[in-house]
Design an enzyme around this catalytic site. Sequence first.
Site, PDB file in Angstrom:
ATOM      1  N   CYS A  47     -17.565  50.323 -10.463  1.00  0.00           N
ATOM      2  CA  CYS A  47     -16.945  49.238 -11.243  1.00  0.00           C
ATOM      3  C   CYS A  47     -15.907  48.527 -10.390  1.00  0.00           C
ATOM      4  O   CYS A  47     -15.308  49.125  -9.494  1.00  0.00           O
ATOM      5  CB  CYS A  47     -16.249  49.789 -12.494  1.00  0.00           C
ATOM      6  SG  CYS A  47     -17.303  50.675 -13.652  1.00  0.00           S
ATOM      7  N   ASP A  48     -15.693  47.270 -10.706  1.00  0.00           N
ATOM      8  CA  ASP A  48     -14.621  46.528 -10.063  1.00  0.00           C
ATOM      9  C   ASP A  48     -14.085  45.503 -11.053  1.00  0.00           C
ATOM     10  O   ASP A  48     -14.864  44.885 -11.785  1.00  0.00           O
ATOM     11  CB  ASP A  48     -15.104  45.811  -8.809  1.00  0.00           C
ATOM     12  CG  ASP A  48     -13.947  45.224  -8.024  1.00  0.00           C
ATOM     13  OD1 ASP A  48     -13.281  45.986  -7.294  1.00  0.00           O
ATOM     14  OD2 ASP A  48     -13.676  44.014  -8.151  1.00  0.00           O
ATOM     15  N   SER A  49     -12.772  45.343 -11.090  1.00  0.00           N
ATOM     16  CA  SER A  49     -12.151  44.420 -12.043  1.00  0.00           C
ATOM     17  C   SER A  49     -11.242  43.426 -11.343  1.00  0.00           C
ATOM     18  O   SER A  49     -10.542  43.774 -10.386  1.00  0.00           O
ATOM     19  CB  SER A  49     -11.327  45.193 -13.090  1.00  0.00           C
ATOM     20  OG  SER A  49     -12.148  46.030 -13.863  1.00  0.00           O
TER      21      SER A  49
ATOM     22  N   GLY B 120     -17.084  44.084 -13.091  1.00  0.00           N
ATOM     23  CA  GLY B 120     -18.444  44.265 -12.613  1.00  0.00           C
ATOM     24  C   GLY B 120     -18.858  45.714 -12.760  1.00  0.00           C
ATOM     25  O   GLY B 120     -18.046  46.623 -12.558  1.00  0.00           O
TER      26      GLY B 120
END
Length: 211
Positions: free
Chosen positions: A75-77, A113
């Site tokens: 995940c990426d924010s 993501g």
Amino acid sequence: MRFVLASASPARLSVLRSAGIEPLVQVSGIDEDAVAAALPEPSPEELVTALARAKAEAVVADIAATEPDAVIVGCDSMLLMAHGEIVGKPGTREAAAKRWAQNAGSTGELLTGHAVVRLRNGEISACAQRHLGTTVRFGEPTEAELDAYLATGEPLHVAGGFTLEGFGGWFIEGVDGDPSSVLGISLPLTRKLLAEVGVSVVTLWRRPTAE
């Protein structure tokens, strides 16, 4: 089958544990700037999704050696601010203060993501990826409140310079969308991506221990 979280985020780990999953944590350690530089003018949505996939794929070799049947979640924010700038972790007190000065009393879109990589017999058999956007409505902390918040160090190391579950929650007026995504991992979206690679989330739940 093991659920592997390719992230050092304590918030993501807490969300998963609260939802019945005890993941194996394997931090990717990717060079995020290098991943971003390799993309030709990505949209914010494309960027967070590409970073999520890069994180998941970066740990495949290590995981395959010990857990040949697994799902790896990356995940990426990032925060898409009201004026159009996309930002990650502030890193410094000065940057965090600037972000809050810009965001106070307005809204931003927290983009997260997600990528799921399925391993069978130590090999990648399927991948699924997508992003999710959630609107965050920022409050207006007083100067003294903001100084106190910055002094905790919390906003320096989280996407957008705020948290929902920590000290920052006092200054968030509301969320329009999936709150778990603001915490770093959307449970509904992760469930759908797992299904796309042939895994039902209920098979990954930690079963209560009988007394």
